[in-house]
Design an enzyme around this catalytic site. Structure first.
Site, PDB file in Angstrom:
ATOM      1  N   SER A  59     -49.910 -19.564 -16.027  1.00 19.56           N
ATOM      2  CA  SER A  59     -51.046 -18.780 -16.517  1.00 19.56           C
ATOM      3  C   SER A  59     -51.246 -17.450 -15.815  1.00 19.56           C
ATOM      4  O   SER A  59     -52.166 -16.701 -16.160  1.00 19.56           O
ATOM      5  CB  SER A  59     -52.330 -19.600 -16.396  1.00 19.56           C
ATOM      6  OG  SER A  59     -52.300 -20.682 -17.306  1.00 19.56           O
ATOM      7  N   GLU A  80       0.791  -1.227   0.000  1.00 15.01           N
ATOM      8  CA  GLU A  80       0.000   0.000   0.000  1.00 15.01           C
ATOM      9  C   GLU A  80       0.828   1.286   0.000  1.00 15.01           C
ATOM     10  O   GLU A  80       0.425   2.283  -0.600  1.00 15.01           O
ATOM     11  CB  GLU A  80      -0.952   0.017   1.223  1.00 15.01           C
ATOM     12  CG  GLU A  80      -2.019  -1.051   1.199  1.00 15.01           C
ATOM     13  CD  GLU A  80      -3.080  -0.819   0.129  1.00 15.01           C
ATOM     14  OE1 GLU A  80      -3.088   0.266  -0.487  1.00 15.01           O
ATOM     15  OE2 GLU A  80      -3.887  -1.732  -0.118  1.00 15.01           O
TER      16      GLU A  80
END
Length: 728
Positions: A360, A81
């Site tokens: 349906s 980092e």
């Protein structure tokens, strides 16, 4: 010489201008506060009534002191980092120049922030990329320099280790270490330490549980950086990268018992926040005001995760359900799975992600509503249920009972869920119009097909499968409830950011007119009959005004043969219903589509619907829909204004004296029949003559055997009159 002096002068002006700009930004930077450096940037979730129901980032956090930082972890963090962490003053000019050169040459996005700047950003600013403006960068740099004057390097590193988000709702490296490995940071080996050190860069992307390949790639980058920085040997590096990424990982657990109620809902809230604002709830410290009804959500959870209300066939059957405020589109409750493993966080949400067939339940919105909208037909229009093939094919359209009932009204065809009339209507309206109609309900098919008249299941040529989620289904039916206005479903109504500002506009979803009010009412009027006397009778709630539709999907003959099963099993069963206040869609089935639902449990979806709808309707006014202007009711059928023309009155017929009492009776009967037939309403030219009441099946009605489509489950003996007051 003059050119040189000029360049120097210009350079000085640019430098001074840059300093002035930097200071104009930096002077408005937030003040440094130890409390913000130490506390998590948790996000809070509020329900519709304003109650706080969940908090992300506020879980118990394991912290360490500066003297407890393992040397191995320190070497890993600094190597990957901020290699010059101990040399710079909060900002690193060398790193900044290097990142600029790298980004220009490679087109990448390498950052130039130091660990100190990262800590400032985590503590005081949003981590969203869109907020990384020049002003914010200037403020971060200024505050980093000030922090370096107030705190030691070890204190800054300790803040960072305890502060960072580590995925899976975990904050701080010590917390993650104990959750992942059951070990403290000082007990971790080299590859484990490297994984922990690399996670804050992109916690979710490098999560070793969800994305093990990404996690290994990031871990190995950390190890490479440590070797390059002289912190580990070549041999240690080679041994570490050869270690499996899951070695030593333990199953994650959570002590937050309430999370289980909200997991699926929170998943969608987090997605909506990110989609509409770009904010990260795990790092940005937000107050999120949702549309959740806590009582409804908990009741829905209990109904689906216990046998107290509904009898399930086994623990593996799944339920996905969405409850929507029919007037606004607000999602008030949602469950996306049943019997989910304890401790699951942000798991798969079947209420949104499923691509299963809802059968349906698509008929009202795919066929009947478009027919009323575009063809200007009445509910009394007659249509013939007869042998019929999909247009352009030799494939016959099958009804659920493999029989044909002859001439019937559209009302009867929908209540009885006949497939042939549905496909005929689809072709009469036209695919283009139906596709346009559905798009206004938030539903899109890659290509609408005739089979979509009776089913939502489609597989395109590229293999993409289209189903319909309970979320989309509930939202579409909500438009039928509120007079034809479609509201995009929404989980969030407001966000308050860490600086006190608010975002409301992004979550406003103005409704759009999806259909005429007359269309919505006609469909609703029919669907009331589905529950009162049709296939949805199992959803009956005494006295409640409601409408709804059943839906089941089918196995192919080949699939039934492979399952060695009869035609009375099916993969999916769905029920969707609504009142003036709510729309609720429920899907049931198994994750493995080859595991069938037997006919005995075909009513589970409507059972869940009934229990939940009855509960939420007990606290609101029970209202019926009001017939809009433009409609006329003749008998039980609905006609558009001016559509129904009364037949001419028949001239009087001279009656003959009765020869006997029996003849008189016969004559009276005959006269009555004639009169009844002569008053049958006629229709517009687009329809055949409708009867005063809906056409019934043939005199000798078929006795349907249990099947894979629309078989009414066992129900109470008599329907309840809608005039009966609601019973909570």
């Amino acid at each position: 010489m003059k050119i040189t002096l000029g360049l120097v002068f210009v350079g000085c002006l640019l430098f001074l201008s840059g300093v002035a700009l930097f200071w104009s930004y930096a002077k408005d930077a937030p003040k440094l506060e130890d409390a913000k450096l130490e506390s998590p940037n948790s996000s809070k979730f509020f329900a519709a009534n304003g109650d706080l129901f969940q908090e992300v980032g506020a879980e118990k956090r394991e912290t360490i002191e500066a003297t407890e930082i393992p040397r191995l972890l320190e070497d890993a963090i600094i190597s990957v980092e901020d290699r010059r962490f101990y040399e710079h003053v909060g900002v690193d000019p060398i790193r900044i120049v290097g990142s600029v050169i790298s980004n220009v040459s490679t087109g990448g996005m390498q950052g130039g922030s130091t660990l100190t700047q990262q800590l400032i950003k985590l503590s005081f600013f949003s981590t969203d990329a869109s907020d990384q403006t020049l002003e914010r960068k200037a403020q971060e740099a200024w505050m980093a320099v000030q922090l370096e004057k107030e705190k030691s390097k070890q204190e800054i590193l300790t803040y960072y280790i305890n502060k960072v988000y580590m995925s899976n709702g975990l904050y701080g490296m010590q917390t993650a270490s104990k959750a992942f490995y059951g070990l403290s940071l000082e007990e971790l080996n080299l590859p484990q330490t490297a994984l922990i050190a690399g996670l804050p860069n992109a916690p979710s992307y490098f999560d070793p549980y969800a994305n093990p390949e990404n996690a290994k790639s990031r871990r190995d980058i950390v190890l490479f950086s440590m070797r390059e920085n002289g912190k580990i040997t070549d041999a240690e590096y080679e041994e570490a990268i050869a270690t499996p990424i899951d070695e030593g990982l333990k199953p994650l657990s959570t002590t937050n018992d309430s999370w289980k109620y909200y997991d699926n809902y929170l998943t969608e809230v987090i997605n909506e926040v990110e989609e509409k604002t770009g904010k990260d709830v795990f790092t940005d410290g937000l107050e999120i005001y949702t549309n959740l009804d806590i009582d409804a959500q908990k009741h829905l959870y209990e109904v689906t995760n216990s046998d107290t209300y509904v009898q399930y066939p086994d623990d593996e059957m799944q339920v996905a359900a969405t409850l929507i405020d029919a007037k606004t589109g607000k999602v008030t409750a949602q469950i996306g799975g049943r019997n989910i493993e304890e401790g699951t966080r942000l798991g798969d949400n079947l209420a949104v992600n499923t691509k299963r067939d809802v059968g349906s339940t698509v008929k009202p919105i795919t066929v009947y509503a478009p027919a009323f909208e575009y063809l200007d037909v009445s509910t009394g229009k007659t249509i013939v249920d007869e042998p019929y093939k999909y247009v352009g094919t030799n494939t016959p359209v099958q009804n659920w009972d493999n029989k044909y009932w002859g001439t019937m009204t559209l009302r009867t065809a929908l209540i009885e869920s006949r497939n042939v009339p549905a496909v005929k209507l689809f072709n009469e309206v036209g695919a283009d119009k139906i596709e346009d109609f559905l798009s206004r309900l938030g539903i899109q098919y890659a290509k609408i097909q005739q089979a979509n008249a009776i089913s939502s299941n489609t597989v395109d040529q590229d293999g993409t499968k289209y189903g319909m989620s309970s979320l989309k289904l509930a939202a579409a039916y909500a438009a039928l409830s509120n007079g034809g206005t479609y509201n995009e479903p929404q989980y969030v109504n407001k966000i308050v950011f860490a600086d006190g500002s608010e975002e409301v506009e992004a979550f406003k979803t103005p409704g759009i007119k999806a259909m005429e009010e007359t269309t919505a009412y006609m469909v609703t009027d029919i669907l009331k009959g589905v529950i009162e006397s049709g296939t949805g009778y199992n959803a009956t709630i005494q006295g409640l005004y409601q409408a709804g539709k059943t839906g089941t999907s089918n196995y192919t003959e080949e699939e039934l043969e492979a399952l060695n099963a009869a035609s009375t099993v099916f993969p999916d069963s769905t029920f969707v219903g609504y009142t003036v206040n709510y729309s609720l869609a429920v899907w049931t089935g198994y994750r493995d589509q080859k595991t069938p639902i037997t006919n005995e449990y075909s009513g589970v979806a409507s059972d869940v619907y009934r229990e939940v709808m009855q509960h939420v309707s007990a606290s609101v006014v029970n209202e019926d829909w009001v017939m809009p202007k433009g409609l006329t009711r003749i008998g039980r059928e609905l006609y558009l204004e001016g559509q129904y023309v009364a037949p001419p009155v028949a001239p009087p017929v001279e009656s003959k004296p009765a020869e006997s009492s029996s003849e008189s009776s016969e004559s009276s009967s005959s006269s009555t029949t004639s009169s009844s037939e002569s008053t049958t309403p006629s229709s517009s030219s687009s329809e055949t003559t409708p009867p005063a009441v809906s056409t019934q099946p043939p005199a000798v009605e078929p006795t349907p055997t249990p099947s894979t489509e629309e078989v009414p489950p066992t129900v109470p003996e008599t329907p309840v009159s809608p005039e009966t007051p609601a019973t909570p």
